[in-house]
Scaffold this motif. Structure first.
Motif, PDB file in Angstrom:
ATOM      1  N   GLU A 159       0.832  -1.205   0.000  1.00 41.86           N
ATOM      2  CA  GLU A 159       0.000   0.000   0.000  1.00 41.86           C
ATOM      3  C   GLU A 159       0.868   1.257   0.000  1.00 41.86           C
ATOM      4  OE1 GLU A 159      -3.502   2.253  -0.170  1.00 41.86           O
ATOM      5  OE2 GLU A 159      -3.170   0.106  -0.525  1.00 41.86           O
ATOM      6  N   ARG A 160       1.964   1.250   0.754  1.00 40.58           N
ATOM      7  CA  ARG A 160       2.884   2.406   0.737  1.00 40.58           C
ATOM      8  C   ARG A 160       3.421   2.638  -0.673  1.00 40.58           C
ATOM      9  NH1 ARG A 160       8.733   2.323   2.413  1.00 40.58           N
ATOM     10  NH2 ARG A 160       8.206   0.581   3.772  1.00 40.58           N
ATOM     11  N   TYR A 161       3.885   1.569  -1.294  1.00 38.38           N
ATOM     12  CA  TYR A 161       4.460   1.707  -2.638  1.00 38.38           C
ATOM     13  C   TYR A 161       3.406   2.192  -3.630  1.00 38.38           C
ATOM     14  CZ  TYR A 161       9.012  -0.371  -1.572  1.00 38.38           C
ATOM     15  OH  TYR A 161      10.275  -0.592  -1.078  1.00 38.38           O
ATOM     16  N   TYR A 162       2.178   1.721  -3.480  1.00 36.66           N
ATOM     17  CA  TYR A 162       1.113   2.134  -4.407  1.00 36.66           C
ATOM     18  C   TYR A 162       0.733   3.596  -4.199  1.00 36.66           C
ATOM     19  CZ  TYR A 162      -3.134   2.021  -7.209  1.00 36.66           C
ATOM     20  OH  TYR A 162      -4.084   2.274  -8.167  1.00 36.66           O
ATOM     21  N   ARG A 163       0.666   4.037  -2.946  1.00 32.71           N
ATOM     22  CA  ARG A 163       0.349   5.451  -2.669  1.00 32.71           C
ATOM     23  C   ARG A 163       1.436   6.362  -3.231  1.00 32.71           C
ATOM     24  NH1 ARG A 163      -4.155   6.818   0.847  1.00 32.71           N
ATOM     25  NH2 ARG A 163      -5.149   4.826   1.360  1.00 32.71           N
ATOM     26  N   VAL A 164       2.681   5.941  -3.117  1.00 30.96           N
ATOM     27  CA  VAL A 164       3.787   6.728  -3.675  1.00 30.96           C
ATOM     28  C   VAL A 164       3.692   6.754  -5.201  1.00 30.96           C
ATOM     29  CG1 VAL A 164       6.299   6.831  -3.975  1.00 30.96           C
ATOM     30  CG2 VAL A 164       5.318   6.391  -1.708  1.00 30.96           C
ATOM     31  N   TYR A 165       3.342   5.621  -5.792  1.00 31.22           N
ATOM     32  CA  TYR A 165       3.125   5.571  -7.249  1.00 31.22           C
ATOM     33  C   TYR A 165       2.053   6.578  -7.663  1.00 31.22           C
ATOM     34  CZ  TYR A 165       0.611   3.962 -11.422  1.00 31.22           C
ATOM     35  OH  TYR A 165      -0.061   3.920 -12.618  1.00 31.22           O
ATOM     36  N   GLN A 166       0.933   6.599  -6.958  1.00 34.53           N
ATOM     37  CA  GLN A 166      -0.154   7.527  -7.280  1.00 34.53           C
ATOM     38  C   GLN A 166       0.302   8.977  -7.157  1.00 34.53           C
ATOM     39  OE1 GLN A 166      -2.966   5.866  -4.360  1.00 34.53           O
ATOM     40  NE2 GLN A 166      -4.365   5.422  -6.052  1.00 34.53           N
ATOM     41  N   PHE A 167       1.036   9.272  -6.087  1.00 32.83           N
ATOM     42  CA  PHE A 167       1.546  10.624  -5.856  1.00 32.83           C
ATOM     43  C   PHE A 167       2.494  11.044  -6.977  1.00 32.83           C
ATOM     44  CE2 PHE A 167       5.280  12.979  -4.255  1.00 32.83           C
ATOM     45  CZ  PHE A 167       4.678  14.200  -3.957  1.00 32.83           C
ATOM     46  N   CYS A 168       3.430  10.182  -7.333  1.00 35.12           N
ATOM     47  CA  CYS A 168       4.421  10.512  -8.352  1.00 35.12           C
ATOM     48  C   CYS A 168       3.781  10.675  -9.727  1.00 35.12           C
ATOM     49  CB  CYS A 168       5.516   9.451  -8.405  1.00 35.12           C
ATOM     50  SG  CYS A 168       6.522   9.399  -6.912  1.00 35.12           S
ATOM     51  N   LEU A 169       2.787   9.863 -10.009  1.00 31.10           N
ATOM     52  CA  LEU A 169       2.077   9.975 -11.287  1.00 31.10           C
ATOM     53  C   LEU A 169       1.361  11.317 -11.369  1.00 31.10           C
ATOM     54  CD1 LEU A 169       1.289   8.492 -13.915  1.00 31.10           C
ATOM     55  CD2 LEU A 169      -0.692   7.561 -12.682  1.00 31.10           C
ATOM     56  N   LYS A 222       5.806  -4.570  -9.917  1.00 35.73           N
ATOM     57  CA  LYS A 222       6.885  -4.399  -8.945  1.00 35.73           C
ATOM     58  C   LYS A 222       7.504  -5.743  -8.584  1.00 35.73           C
ATOM     59  CE  LYS A 222       8.343  -1.499  -7.020  1.00 35.73           C
ATOM     60  NZ  LYS A 222       9.566  -0.730  -7.387  1.00 35.73           N
ATOM     61  N   ARG A 223       6.664  -6.741  -8.347  1.00 33.68           N
ATOM     62  CA  ARG A 223       7.141  -8.047  -7.906  1.00 33.68           C
ATOM     63  C   ARG A 223       7.932  -8.765  -9.007  1.00 33.68           C
ATOM     64  NH1 ARG A 223       3.822 -12.014  -6.156  1.00 33.68           N
ATOM     65  NH2 ARG A 223       5.286 -12.610  -4.529  1.00 33.68           N
ATOM     66  N   GLN A 264       6.072  10.336   5.902  1.00 30.00           N
ATOM     67  CA  GLN A 264       4.607  10.385   5.840  1.00 30.00           C
ATOM     68  C   GLN A 264       3.985   9.167   5.185  1.00 30.00           C
ATOM     69  OE1 GLN A 264       6.702  12.395   4.171  1.00 30.00           O
ATOM     70  NE2 GLN A 264       5.800  13.291   2.330  1.00 30.00           N
ATOM     71  N   TYR A 265       4.793   8.361   4.465  1.00 32.08           N
ATOM     72  CA  TYR A 265       4.221   7.209   3.767  1.00 32.08           C
ATOM     73  C   TYR A 265       4.304   5.909   4.559  1.00 32.08           C
ATOM     74  CZ  TYR A 265       3.237   9.914  -0.381  1.00 32.08           C
ATOM     75  OH  TYR A 265       2.705  10.837  -1.250  1.00 32.08           O
ATOM     76  N   PHE A 266       5.091   5.878   5.626  1.00 31.60           N
ATOM     77  CA  PHE A 266       5.212   4.634   6.393  1.00 31.60           C
ATOM     78  C   PHE A 266       3.907   4.254   7.098  1.00 31.60           C
ATOM     79  CE2 PHE A 266       9.762   5.244   5.755  1.00 31.60           C
ATOM     80  CZ  PHE A 266      10.180   3.936   5.551  1.00 31.60           C
ATOM     81  N   GLN A 267       3.009   5.215   7.254  1.00 35.09           N
ATOM     82  CA  GLN A 267       1.716   4.920   7.889  1.00 35.09           C
ATOM     83  C   GLN A 267       0.894   3.915   7.081  1.00 35.09           C
ATOM     84  OE1 GLN A 267      -1.338   8.121   7.551  1.00 35.09           O
ATOM     85  NE2 GLN A 267       0.248   9.251   6.426  1.00 35.09           N
ATOM     86  N   TYR A 268       1.212   3.748   5.807  1.00 38.59           N
ATOM     87  CA  TYR A 268       0.436   2.852   4.954  1.00 38.59           C
ATOM     88  C   TYR A 268       0.909   1.394   5.024  1.00 38.59           C
ATOM     89  CZ  TYR A 268      -1.366   7.215   3.099  1.00 38.59           C
ATOM     90  OH  TYR A 268      -1.951   8.448   2.978  1.00 38.59           O
TER      91      TYR A 268
END
Length: 237
Positions: free
Chosen positions: A17-27, A49-50, A84-88
């Motif tokens: 979920e952290r990686y996906y939220r970062v993906y959304q933010f960067c996009l 990713k996997r 801020q992203y570790f919460q995910y």
């Protein structure tokens, strides 16, 4: 005595979920106003990713152009490990029960992770995991450590651990990446790869761990029951 050294993200913590939220933010940050992009669903993103599809290719698959894809990849590197992203992050199902089993079985338990001290402490507090890992069984990066590549940094952590930890009759390393497998094999420790993290089975097989299992729970049960066999069905001594 038996020792189990486990990676943190993958066997214990789910970072998808952290990686996906970062993906959304960067996009969103990289796209131009009014530019049409295709945000990948989380399942598709995590599958990419996997299987180790490069960040640039993920960006291209999402509708960014070449220049934007490079910008996206750089922003992602700068963002994915920010506070801020570790919460995910969340617990891998069954991981805490597996850690309890290890404790109850009297197996010496250590954690070895590419997280920095502050990142590991945050997760320990959030998920109450410090009860499993006293300070002298925690191997992570200092807050100011300059990372190179995990596959180079992790064997260095393993070397430090083997210098400092008391000798045991047998050791296993459980992890979800090529860095874990490489660190274990370089130092003569048996490696169990888990499919609950950031590499799929095909990627894990390339590095030839002793065993590939679904998750930490399965690995722990096999270790405790003494039923460890390799892919050919031979018992692993």
């Amino acid at each position: 005595m038996l020792r189990l050294i486990t990676d943190f993200d993958g066997p214990i913590i789910d970072v998808s979920e952290r990686y996906y939220r970062v993906y959304q933010f960067c996009l969103e940050k990289t796209r131009r106003p009014e530019q049409s992009v295709q945000e990948l669903p989380k399942v598709e993103f995590w599958q990419l990713k996997r299987s180790r599809v490069p960040e640039k290719q993920i960006a291209l698959n999402s509708g960014l152009d070449e220049a934007q894809a490079l910008e996206f990849a750089q922003l992602r590197r700068q963002t994915v490990h920010t506070e801020q992203y570790f919460q995910y992050d969340s617990l891998v199902p069954g991981a805490v029960d597996a850690l309890l089993k290890i404790q109850e079985a009297g197996i010496d338990l250590a954690v070895m992770t590419m997280r920095r001290v502050r990142e590991l402490d945050y997760a320990f507090q959030k998920f109450q995991l410090d009860r499993f890992f006293p300070e002298n069984r925690c191997y992570c990066l200092s807050n100011d450590y300059v990372k190179t590549r995990d596959i180079e940094d992790k064997p260095l952590l393993m070397a430090r651990a083997l210098e400092e930890l008391p000798a045991v009759a047998d050791s296993w390393m459980v992890g979800d990446t090529e860095a874990d497998i490489t660190a274990a094999k370089k130092h003569g420790i048996k490696a169990i790869a888990v499919e609950s993290g950031i590499r799929d089975r095909a990627q894990l097989e390339l590095y030839q761990p002793n065993l590939i299992v679904q998750d930490l729970s399965v690995a722990v049960d096999l270790i405790i029951e003494g039923k460890l066999t390799d892919q050919e069905g031979r018992y692993i001594e």
